[in-house]
Motif scaffolding. Structure first.
Motif, PDB file in Angstrom:
ATOM      1  N   MET A 163       0.723  -1.170   0.032  1.00 46.93           N
ATOM      2  CA  MET A 163      -0.024  -0.062   0.071  1.00 46.93           C
ATOM      3  C   MET A 163       1.005   1.363  -0.037  1.00 46.93           C
ATOM      4  SD  MET A 163      -3.153  -0.710  -0.322  1.00 46.93           S
ATOM      5  CE  MET A 163      -4.097   0.588   0.029  1.00 46.93           C
ATOM      6  N   GLU A 164       2.075   1.260  -0.263  1.00 45.61           N
ATOM      7  CA  GLU A 164       3.075   2.225  -0.216  1.00 45.61           C
ATOM      8  C   GLU A 164       2.724   3.084  -1.563  1.00 45.61           C
ATOM      9  OE1 GLU A 164       6.443   2.301   1.454  1.00 45.61           O
ATOM     10  OE2 GLU A 164       5.526   1.766   2.982  1.00 45.61           O
ATOM     11  N   LEU A 165       2.905   4.410  -1.367  1.00 46.49           N
ATOM     12  CA  LEU A 165       2.676   5.252  -2.680  1.00 46.49           C
ATOM     13  C   LEU A 165       3.896   5.254  -3.387  1.00 46.49           C
ATOM     14  CD1 LEU A 165      -0.057   6.594  -3.379  1.00 46.49           C
ATOM     15  CD2 LEU A 165       0.841   8.669  -2.369  1.00 46.49           C
ATOM     16  N   PRO A 166       4.030   5.059  -4.669  1.00 42.65           N
ATOM     17  CA  PRO A 166       5.356   5.125  -5.392  1.00 42.65           C
ATOM     18  C   PRO A 166       5.759   6.619  -5.402  1.00 42.65           C
ATOM     19  CG  PRO A 166       3.654   4.717  -6.723  1.00 42.65           C
ATOM     20  CD  PRO A 166       2.969   4.518  -5.358  1.00 42.65           C
ATOM     21  N   PRO A 167       6.929   6.862  -5.575  1.00 38.33           N
ATOM     22  CA  PRO A 167       7.495   8.360  -5.585  1.00 38.33           C
ATOM     23  C   PRO A 167       7.006   9.204  -6.891  1.00 38.33           C
ATOM     24  CG  PRO A 167       9.151   6.672  -5.587  1.00 38.33           C
ATOM     25  CD  PRO A 167       8.109   5.907  -5.329  1.00 38.33           C
ATOM     26  N   TYR A 168       6.677   8.209  -7.786  1.00 36.23           N
ATOM     27  CA  TYR A 168       6.163   8.904  -8.904  1.00 36.23           C
ATOM     28  C   TYR A 168       4.758   9.139  -9.078  1.00 36.23           C
ATOM     29  CZ  TYR A 168       5.586   4.111 -10.255  1.00 36.23           C
ATOM     30  OH  TYR A 168       5.258   2.751  -9.821  1.00 36.23           O
ATOM     31  N   ALA A 169       3.911   9.020  -7.861  1.00 33.07           N
ATOM     32  CA  ALA A 169       2.565   9.143  -8.011  1.00 33.07           C
ATOM     33  C   ALA A 169       2.095  10.407  -8.438  1.00 33.07           C
ATOM     34  CB  ALA A 169       1.815   8.807  -6.732  1.00 33.07           C
ATOM     35  N   THR A 170       1.316  10.822  -9.277  1.00 30.75           N
ATOM     36  CA  THR A 170       0.576  12.200  -9.544  1.00 30.75           C
ATOM     37  C   THR A 170      -0.083  12.546  -8.447  1.00 30.75           C
ATOM     38  OG1 THR A 170      -1.285  11.073 -10.468  1.00 30.75           O
ATOM     39  CG2 THR A 170       0.217  11.480 -12.092  1.00 30.75           C
ATOM     40  N   LEU A 171      -0.564  13.796  -8.444  1.00 33.10           N
ATOM     41  CA  LEU A 171      -1.338  14.409  -7.540  1.00 33.10           C
ATOM     42  C   LEU A 171      -2.687  13.579  -7.280  1.00 33.10           C
ATOM     43  CD1 LEU A 171      -1.299  16.872  -5.513  1.00 33.10           C
ATOM     44  CD2 LEU A 171      -2.782  18.137  -7.384  1.00 33.10           C
ATOM     45  N   GLN A 207      -3.574  10.590  -7.669  1.00 35.20           N
ATOM     46  CA  GLN A 207      -3.363   9.444  -7.060  1.00 35.20           C
ATOM     47  C   GLN A 207      -2.998   9.567  -5.638  1.00 35.20           C
ATOM     48  OE1 GLN A 207      -0.040   7.754  -9.570  1.00 35.20           O
ATOM     49  NE2 GLN A 207      -1.437   6.695 -10.767  1.00 35.20           N
ATOM     50  N   ARG A 208      -2.211  10.761  -5.383  1.00 38.57           N
ATOM     51  CA  ARG A 208      -2.021  10.814  -3.890  1.00 38.57           C
ATOM     52  C   ARG A 208      -3.501  11.052  -3.071  1.00 38.57           C
ATOM     53  NH1 ARG A 208       3.439  11.979  -2.838  1.00 38.57           N
ATOM     54  NH2 ARG A 208       4.483  11.852  -4.518  1.00 38.57           N
ATOM     55  N   VAL A 209      -3.978  12.259  -3.875  1.00 39.33           N
ATOM     56  CA  VAL A 209      -5.382  12.382  -3.211  1.00 39.33           C
ATOM     57  C   VAL A 209      -6.066  11.128  -3.055  1.00 39.33           C
ATOM     58  CG1 VAL A 209      -7.720  13.682  -3.658  1.00 39.33           C
ATOM     59  CG2 VAL A 209      -5.288  14.796  -4.051  1.00 39.33           C
ATOM     60  N   TRP A 210      -6.355  10.215  -4.055  1.00 43.15           N
ATOM     61  CA  TRP A 210      -7.071   9.120  -3.967  1.00 43.15           C
ATOM     62  C   TRP A 210      -6.538   8.347  -2.883  1.00 43.15           C
ATOM     63  CZ3 TRP A 210     -11.261   6.825  -3.824  1.00 43.15           C
ATOM     64  CH2 TRP A 210     -11.356   5.540  -3.954  1.00 43.15           C
TER      65      TRP A 210
END
Lengths: 283, 568
Positions: free
Chosen positions: A1-9, A11-14
């Protein structure tokens, strides 16, 4: 469930929205149970937080509802009935259930599926139907409203749990151990108690705990099969909730929550121990 | 020993080779022998049989226990849903006579005479009120009609009793009736019993009617024997000391005027009977039908009442099942209940609808949690799993009380909403004693049953499928919807059926938080068992519910398998 460092905004919000949603659902699961614990220490006869409680005023908290539980004759009678009924029902379920589970785990059992379906049925049939049937049938036998009527009914309800947990434990059982024991001269009874039983004991105990909680928690069947003399704790709570609701129920509920935490821990420890013994998990 | 051939790498005495050798030996004529000299095949079959028997012997005690304590009660309930011997047992004569009735108008005199005799017996046994309340489920008003009739039926036949006694005082004497009706063997027994010193110690021998009387005076004999039995069992008196009921005289009148065989008796009794038979021809008569309709209750002229009796005269009935689906059995056949009495279909629909809603809420709330748990490292997910298992293990009553406390108008949730300012103080939300209350509380109670099977399925979904989808250019949503979600469907199926099965049979929670609009069919079953005492209808409703649950359970077994039921 880690957020990858390249996640878009987006994706982060979601991702964080998802975590918040999960948090809310966990809150929904656990908050009702946790809310009643502080409420049970309410000094007033209210079911909500008084201003004093919110201000953490020590005078707003008291043990009076617990005192009521331990001194009120109705609650005490109900508690003793529960204590008298549940262990006996559990004992019957465990003794007969373990024996049958051992039989069912043999390699050649005729009608295995049909037998299994019958033995599991008390768990499947809705409680109200079991209760209705037992009420009709036990009144024919004159067992309606007797202690043994309730005990036998509860034992029947607890049996599926014993069967399921014990057969699950027996799946990983190494048959060469019983053969070795027979080879060394032990009879079947001795083999069962000295070799098989210690190995399946965790499963037997956790099945017993399930059977115990089933009986201890059960209210529909006892409501019909029992009479005033067999009034158990859940029955008394049911009456309390339906008729004269008093905060003593919250004190009883808190005690029962603590009891279930203890049982949960017990089952979890037994499960780990059983898996370790059968070599199914490393830890 | 021959050696194995083909893929078997082992030669010598392995079990497989032994069986193959035995087979070969059997085919070539010479049987392979076990150590004790019996043929090996027979010996193996014997040990297999012993093994099966041992397994069954271990299972048998529990199987018998479950059969007696659980399966028999369920069978009893199914039986009760069609059992209906109360009419044919309470009104045996009437039921036979009613066969001739064509369903139009009022039955004939003959039927009313039978009814009079039946009701006399029933009112002495106090059965008529039970029958009345049973038939009242079908046609209202029957209950009071039967109660009223039970009070007045004593007078039936009084006119004949008076005339017989006027004719000869001997008809008043119990001893006359004894010599007329009692079996000689019984009279002997009775004399022996009466000669005992402590006759209170042993009960009087049960009255037996004589075969002669049965043949010569069939109606009188039948009724008198019932009279004698009731005197002995209900009143604990002796028939040798009681004057018979008035209606027995009426039966005697009917027997004497309708083809009576004079030669059956001898001596004094014959003279007495012959005298009575002669006089009876000119007795003042009484019309029983008029007595019932004019003296007791004019409802006896109502074909509806008779139709109901006839419709429920067979020992089995579909009546309870018809009531359970809002139909009724009327003299004119099966028809729908009046509009304002149709409640059960509505209740079944409501039960279905609410169970569906609960199931869907459980899917919506359970899916994210199961997804989160299966994608977290084991240590964290085990910790979070406790939050799911704790409610699962907490007493049902505790969780229900918690919701009762939280959802009240003066409860915690409304307090918080008012405090935040979402709701005005005078306008608190009604969250309890309606469908909302039941749905919220039951979703909470059943949510663990959705999460646990979902979690166990999701744990087995390999994570690299989703990664592969993404590397091939799928967006997060496509990867989830096209790759991950289809693989989690078995978990949704298992969880949904489990939640649905559990919720349609729920009783406690709807009873406490459901009020009147949020209750299920199970609450109605409980009501009929303990309050309205209409056990047959309760059994029929229960049977329908049971059939439905078993159907779902069969589906569950097909999709998931009974053996895969796991606990925590």
């Amino acid at each position: 469930m880690e957020l990858p460092p390249y996640a878009t905004l987006g994706q982060r919000v979601w991702h964080y929205t998802f975590l918040v949603i999960c948090g809310l659902i966990f809150f929904f699961l656990i908050a009702p149970i946790l809310t009643i614990i502080p409420l049970s220490f309410n000094a007033e006869n209210f079911f909500t937080f008084t201003p004093g409680m919110l201000a953490f005023d020590p005078d707003a908290y008291s043990l009076r509802h617990y005192e009521d539980f331990f001194t009120n004759s109705q609650w005490q009678a109900a508690m003793w009935n529960s204590i008298k009924i549940a262990p006996v029902a559990t004992l019957i379920s465990v003794a007969l259930g373990t024996l049958a589970a051992v039989g069912l785990s043999q390699s050649h059992v005729p009608f295995r599926r049909a037998i299994m379906a019958i033995l599991i049925s008390p768990m499947i049939v809705p409680l109200i139907i079991s209760a209705a049937g037992m009420y009709f049938f036990y009144s024919r036998l004159g067992m309606q409203g007797t202690y043994w009527g309730v005990v036998l009914a509860h034992a029947a309800l607890g049996i599926p749990f014993v069967i399921i947990t014990v057969t699950a434990t027996l799946v990983g059982f190494d048959r060469s151990l019983t053969r070795a024991s027979a080879n060394l001269g032990a009879g079947p009874v001795r083999t069962f108690f000295k070799v098989q039983m210690p190995l399946i004991l965790p499963g037997v105990i956790s099945g017993g705990l399930f059977a115990f909680i089933t009986s201890f928690d059960e209210v529909v069947v006892v409501l019909f099969v029992g009479s005033a003399g067999q009034k158990t704790l859940p029955w008394q709570m049911f009456i309390g909730l339906r008729e004269q609701i008093s905060p003593t129920i919250l004190a009883v509920a808190t005690i029962l929550v603590i009891l279930s935490i203890m049982l949960l821990t017990g089952v979890e420890l037994l499960r780990r121990r059983s898996e370790k013994m059968r070599g199914l998990s490393p830890g | 020993m021959s050696s194995a051939t083909g893929p078997d790498a082992f030669t010598g005495a392995t079990p497989d080779n032994a069986i193959r050798d035995a087979d070969r030996a059997g085919k070539s004529g010479g049987a392979m022998l076990a150590a004790d000299g019996t043929p090996l095949k027979a010996s193996l079959a014997k040990s297999l049989r012993a093994q099966k028997l041992r397994a069954l012997a271990l299972i048998a005690p529990l199987l018998i226990f479950i059969m007696v304590t659980f399966i028999a009660p369920i069978a009893d309930m199914l039986f009760r849903s069609v059992e209906n011997d109360i009419v044919s047992q309470t009104l045996p004569r009437t039921v036979v006579e009613l066969d001739r009735w064509d369903g139009e108008g009022v039955p004939d005199e003959q039927t009313f005479r039978a009814l009079g005799a039946d009701l006399m017996v029933a009112s002495e046994l106090k059965n008529h009120t039970r029958l009345g309340s049973r038939l009242n489920y079908e046609t209202t008003g029957v209950s009071s009609l039967f109660r009223q009739t039970g009070r007045d039926v004593d007078d039936l036949g009084e006119i004949y009793a008076d005339q017989f006694i006027d004719l000869n005082e001997a008809w008043e004497e119990p001893s006359t009736w004894m010599s007329l009706m009692a079996d000689p063997a019984w009279i002997e027994n009775h004399e022996a019993w009466a000669a005992q010193e402590d006759e209170d110690e042993t009960p009087e021998p049960r009255f037996r009617v004589s075969p002669t009387a049965q043949q010569a005076l069939p109606r009188t004999a039948r009724l008198f024997s019932q009279f004698a039995t009731i005197i002995q069992t209900e009143d604990e008196d002796s028939p040798t000391e009681e004057e018979p009921w008035n209606i027995v005289y009426q039966a005697l009148y009917e027997d004497l005027t309708g083809g009576y065989d004079a030669g059956a008796y001898g001596g004094d009794i014959q003279a007495l009977l012959a005298n009575a038979a002669e006089a009876a021809a000119s007795f003042e008569q009484m019309n029983v039908r008029d007595f019932f309709v004019e003296e007791i209750d004019e409802d006896w002229a109502d074909p509806q009442v008779w139709g109901t009796i006839e419709a429920f005269s067979s020992p089995y009935t579909a009546g309870y099942f018809l009531s359970a689906i809002d139909m009724q059995l009327t003299p004119q056949g099966i028809e729908a209940q009046p509009e304002d009495q149709q409640i059960y279909m509505l209740l079944f629909q409501r039960t279905m609808f609410m169970s569906m809603t609960i199931m869907i809420s459980c899917i919506l709330l359970g899916y994210p949690i199961a997804f989160l748990l299966s994608n977290l490292p084991l240590r964290t997910s085990n910790l979070l799993l406790i939050l799911v298992l704790l409610p699962f293990w907490t007493s049902l009553l505790v969780r229900t009380s918690a919701w009762k406390v939280l959802l009240q108008q003066q409860g915690v949730i409304n307090d918080i909403l008012v405090w935040i300012g979402l709701v005005a103080d005078g306008n608190r939300l009604e969250l309890i004693n309606n469908q909302t209350g039941t749905i919220i509380a039951m979703t909470h109670i059943l949510l663990p049953f959705m999460i646990l099977p979902l979690y166990s399925v999701m744990k087995t979904i390999p994570p690299h499928y989703v990664r592969a989808a993404k590397s091939l250019g799928a967006t997060n949503w496509t990867a989830f919807w096209r790759v991950y979600f289809p693989q989690s469907i078995p978990g949704i199926g298992a969880g949904s059926i489990l939640v649905f099965i559990l919720s349609i049979g729920y009783y406690i929670t709807p009873e406490i938080v459901g009020g009147t609009t949020g209750t299920f069919i199970s609450n109605r079953i409980a009501y009929h068992i303990s309050t309205s005492l209409n056990w047959g209808l309760a059994a029929a409703l229960g049977s329908i519910l049971l059939a439905f649950v078993l159907l779902l359970y069969y589906l569950y077994d097909r999709i998931v398998g009974i053996d895969n039921v796991s606990l925590g």
